[in-house]
Design an enzyme around this catalytic site. Structure first.
Site, short mmCIF file in Angstrom:
data_model
loop_
_atom_site.label_atom_id
_atom_site.label_comp_id
_atom_site.label_asym_id
_atom_site.label_seq_id
_atom_site.Cartn_x
_atom_site.Cartn_y
_atom_site.Cartn_z
N TYR A 1 -12.95 14.37 0.04
CA TYR A 1 -13.91 13.57 -0.73
C TYR A 1 -15.24 14.30 -0.89
CZ TYR A 1 -10.90 9.47 0.12
OH TYR A 1 -9.85 8.59 0.16
N GLY B 1 -10.72 0.49 -1.04
CA GLY B 1 -10.10 0.23 -2.33
C GLY B 1 -8.91 1.12 -2.54
N HIS C 1 -15.83 4.13 -7.79
CA HIS C 1 -14.89 5.12 -7.24
C HIS C 1 -13.46 4.85 -7.71
CE1 HIS C 1 -13.39 7.94 -4.11
NE2 HIS C 1 -12.33 7.13 -4.16
N GLU C 2 -13.01 3.63 -7.51
CA GLU C 2 -11.62 3.31 -7.88
C GLU C 2 -11.42 3.41 -9.39
OE1 GLU C 2 -9.88 3.57 -5.42
OE2 GLU C 2 -11.31 3.05 -3.86
N GLU D 1 -9.50 13.16 -4.84
CA GLU D 1 -10.66 12.48 -4.24
C GLU D 1 -11.99 13.19 -4.50
OE1 GLU D 1 -10.47 9.50 -3.40
OE2 GLU D 1 -8.33 9.22 -3.04
N GLN E 1 0.88 -1.17 0.00
CA GLN E 1 0.00 0.00 0.00
C GLN E 1 0.92 1.22 0.00
OE1 GLN E 1 -3.19 0.89 -0.39
NE2 GLN E 1 -2.53 3.00 -0.06
N HIS F 1 -10.89 6.93 -10.54
CA HIS F 1 -9.51 7.41 -10.33
C HIS F 1 -8.65 7.21 -11.58
CE1 HIS F 1 -9.08 8.88 -6.28
NE2 HIS F 1 -9.55 7.78 -5.71
N GLN G 1 0.25 4.55 -1.20
CA GLN G 1 -0.29 5.88 -0.91
C GLN G 1 -0.39 6.07 0.61
OE1 GLN G 1 -4.30 6.70 -2.29
NE2 GLN G 1 -3.91 8.86 -2.52
N ASP H 1 -0.96 11.38 5.94
CA ASP H 1 -2.04 10.48 6.29
C ASP H 1 -3.01 11.11 7.30
OD1 ASP H 1 -2.83 7.97 5.42
OD2 ASP H 1 -2.44 7.12 7.41
N GLU I 1 -6.68 2.59 -5.92
CA GLU I 1 -6.77 2.71 -7.37
C GLU I 1 -5.47 2.40 -8.11
OE1 GLU I 1 -6.84 5.10 -5.05
OE2 GLU I 1 -6.01 6.99 -5.75
N1 BES Z 1 -6.95 6.45 -2.80
C1 BES Z 1 -7.90 6.12 -1.81
C2 BES Z 1 -7.32 5.37 -0.64
C3 BES Z 1 -6.25 6.13 0.11
C4 BES Z 1 -6.36 7.48 0.36
C5 BES Z 1 -5.15 5.45 0.57
C6 BES Z 1 -5.34 8.14 1.06
C7 BES Z 1 -4.15 6.12 1.26
C8 BES Z 1 -4.24 7.47 1.50
C9 BES Z 1 -9.06 5.31 -2.41
O1 BES Z 1 -9.41 5.67 -3.69
C10 BES Z 1 -10.26 5.54 -1.57
O2 BES Z 1 -10.69 6.67 -1.52
N2 BES Z 1 -10.80 4.52 -0.93
C11 BES Z 1 -11.97 4.61 -0.09
C12 BES Z 1 -13.17 4.08 -0.79
C13 BES Z 1 -14.05 5.08 -1.41
C14 BES Z 1 -15.31 4.43 -1.95
C15 BES Z 1 -14.36 6.30 -0.62
C16 BES Z 1 -11.76 3.71 1.11
O3 BES Z 1 -10.76 3.00 1.15
O4 BES Z 1 -12.58 3.72 2.01
ZN ZN Z 2 -10.37 7.58 -3.78
#
Ligand code: BES
Ligand code: ZN
Length: 635
Positions: free
Chosen positions: A417, A303, A329-330, A352, A173, A333, A175, A409, A305
């Protein structure tokens, strides 16, 4: 010419390492921003990344040849990362980001002449700068390295933690800034590289990456990959496990463990439709294949992306395809994020916010306006919840963030979002969908395979859409949405008629109608989720039992429904759900579910005791990105 200082490291009062000053990549510009080419602007924005030690305006990586071996016994990855570089200023140094990596040797050129390097001071989340001595004409730099057993990007699962229980599993992972814990890399989203990789794994396992992928195991255990389009480092991804492939459409498919593949194939059977819908809205999918990898339940996100291969949690396998907006969503991206990328983590909303907006458009295209409206309302509730939680005056509630000196983070919340999405929906409302879509299409095409930041986007918005129309500028209200905390007054609260019906049903229950007599026929999991969120904070044991007996929430196979219900059972000490709570927390590693549940437990002394006992069992199943947060909460 640009002059750079090193980041100055200081020790905070609490004793942790902190960046005293890392805006230290000072500029002495010769060119003004008007005379710069897009390429120069991109490097400029990348140089402004306070979360990378790299100095891409001087020497920047363009292509990576990764040659690594995955060792499950020592829980390490080792090998070489060989970069083709552009030495733009004919400098004698190139800087990479590393965190916890053992750098064994560094070579220059095709005939691999060994060179010297230095590792700078370590920062907890940024790691260290790896400064390699190069020559003005150096084209390739090869770094021989090994990861540490606790590399934060890597989760090594033992067979017990997988669905099949027979083979170990690994996933990465990267990101936001974890790529540097498994590859020495210029780890800024403003820098893009193409890559080829050769990965050696145990013969019983298959390796897949964010690249062209094999569809079955071979007898050598050596797999090769190619990512022809330039991508930012946070999209570097690898997974190794007992994986099989199942085709969905001509361009789409699913990787999962044999024990999970059938359920996954059913759940995601509509992914091809999503791709068609997405292309209809924002143009051709540019990454060739779009596949999914279903991970074991410890995956910390819903998820991720990763290009060509989205990583996804098995907690969306609800058996009724009700949680697939996550795939939309993914997939979205692939345009917003992977194609047009936030240049720094301060611009995260560009990734996002656009993606949530696009996700809802894809869902609307396939399932209709009413369906998308439900998602919008749930998202708006999440947004309100986050605003209440961190405070409406909190600077982190602005779209444009300032994460300097902090682990990115920490600042990447629902704001990016849902406030991001609300801003874009507001613009859409102001200009109409047709015009807005043309604008977004042009934005994606103009910035394709490039990085963008808030200023570049706003410039584009002004020149392409606002065009000096003051009334429109007022309606769009850039200042209120992007640079101010909280929510501006012009936010439109989303509504859903299906949820209005749910609210009426809820009221009838609140007024005394027994749960069994409520009309809940044909409710989707979104309607159930809305119903559960409407329930009062304080309920009697009779009320909880009434609901649970009628609807079986405690035994729900839907992770969203169960997680929302468990919050109520914790807050109201409904101990009949304790077993389910423990099972959920021990098995599921998705951070979005874990944090609120542990937080609720921590509200009372008995709850805290439970939390500690459960965490002792559960912690080995969690990814580092979850344990950092929960360790801190339970301290
Ligand atoms: N890219 C993000 C996950 C992420 C963000 C990982 C920041 C690390 C740091 C991914 O696209 C995401 O937003 N996932 C969401 C799901 C979405 C439907 C809102 C999740 O994991 O909950
Ligand atoms: Zn996302």
């Amino acid at each position: 010419m640009k002059l750079y200082h090193r980041c100055l490291l200081g020790i905070s009062m609490a004793g942790s390492l902190q960046l005293a000053s890392c805006a230290t990549k000072t500029n002495t510009k010769t060119s003004t921003s008007e005379t710069m080419t897009t390429e120069q602007k991109a490097l400029e924005t990348a140089s402004a990344d306070v979360h990378s030690y790299a100095r891409p305006a001087e020497a920047v990586a363009k292509h990576l040849d990764l040659d690594i071996a995955v060792d499950f016994n020592s829980k390490t990855i080792s090998g070489t990362a060989s970069y083709l570089i552009d030495n733009l200023t004919k400098t004698n140094e190139i800087v990479f980001d590393v965190r916890g990596l053992q750098i064994e040797k560094v070579y220059l050129g095709d005939n691999k002449e060994e060179t010297t390097f230095t590792l700078g001071e370590n920062n907890t989340f940024l790691g260290q700068p790896l400064t390699v001595n190069i020559k003005p004409d150096t084209r390739t730099v090869t770094i021989q390295y090994k990861t540490s057993a606790d590399a934060a990007a890597l989760q090594w699962l033992n067979p017990q933690q997988t669905a099949g229980k027979k083979y170990p599993f690994l996933f990465t992972q990267s990101q936001a800034i974890l790529a540097r814990t498994w590859i020495p890399i210029q780890d800024s989203p403003g820098i893009r590289i193409t890559y080829n990789a050769t990965v050696k794994v145990p013969k019983e396992l298959l390796a897949v990456m964010s690249a062209s992928n094999p569809q079955e195991k071979n007898s050598s255990g050596v797999y090769t990959f190619e990512m022809k389009q330039p991508i930012p480092s946070y999209l570097m991804a690898l997974s190794v496990g007992d994986l099989v492939f199942s085709k969905v459409g001509p361009q789409t498919g699913i990787y999962a463990e044999p024990a999970t593949i059938e359920a996954a194939a059913y759940e995601f059977a509509e992914m091809d439709k999503m791709l068609v819908a997405a292309e209809k809205i924002y143009g051709k999918y540019r990454w060739d294949r779009y596949d999914l990898l279903v991970l074991p339940p410890s995956f910390p996100f819903g998820g991720m992306e990763n290009p060509r291969l989205t990583f996804v949690t098995p907690t969306v396998l609800a058996k009724d395809r009700s949680l697939t907006s996550l795939i939309a969503h993914e997939l979205a991206h692939s345009w917003s994020g992977n194609l047009v990328t936030n240049a720094t983590w301060n611009d995260f909303w560009l990734n996002e916010g656009f993606t949530v907006y696009f996700e809802r458009r894809i869902m609307e295209e396939i399932y209709g306006k009413e369906y998308a409206a439900m998602l919008n309302v749930l998202g708006y509730q999440d947004l309100q919840h986050t605003l209440d939680d961190i405070g409406r005056q909190n600077e982190d509630t602005r779209l444009k963030l300032d994460l300097e000196g902090r682990d990115p983070d920490e600042g990447l919340t629902d704001i990016a979002y849902e406030k991001g999405n609300a801003f874009l929906q507001n613009i859409e409302r102001a200009v109409g969908r047709e015009k807005f879509d043309q604008f977004v299409n042009k934005y994606f095409n103009t910035f394709a395979f490039k990085s963008t930041n808030t200023d570049l986007f706003l410039d584009f918005l002004r020149t392409e859409l606002i065009k000096g129309d003051e009334e429109l500028a007022e309606k769009i209200n850039i200042e209120g949405w992007v640079f101010s905390p909280g929510l501006p007054a012009d936010v439109q609260k989303p509504e859903s008629t299906r949820f209005a019906a749910v609210a009426a049903t809820y009221t009838s229950w609140a007024n005394g109608t027994p749960a069994k007599q409520l009309d809940t026929k044909d409710w989707s999991s979104h309607e159930w989720l809305h119903f559960i969120r409407l329930l009062p904070a304080k309920m009697t044991p009779q009320q909880l039992t009434d609901l649970d007996t009628a609807f079986g929430f405690t035994n729900s196979g839907n992770s969203e429904v169960l997680a929302a219900w468990l919050l109520h059972t914790i807050n109201n000490k409904y101990t009949k759900a304790d077993k389910a709570l423990e099972t959920f927390l021990v098995n599921v590693g998705r951070r979005k579910f874990l944090i609120p549940l542990y937080k609720a437990l921590l509200q009372t002394p008995e709850g805290k005791k439970k939390a500690l006992a459960i965490y002792a069992k559960a912690r080995p199943n969690y990814h580092a990105v979850s344990t950092v947060t929960i360790d801190d909460m339970l301290k």
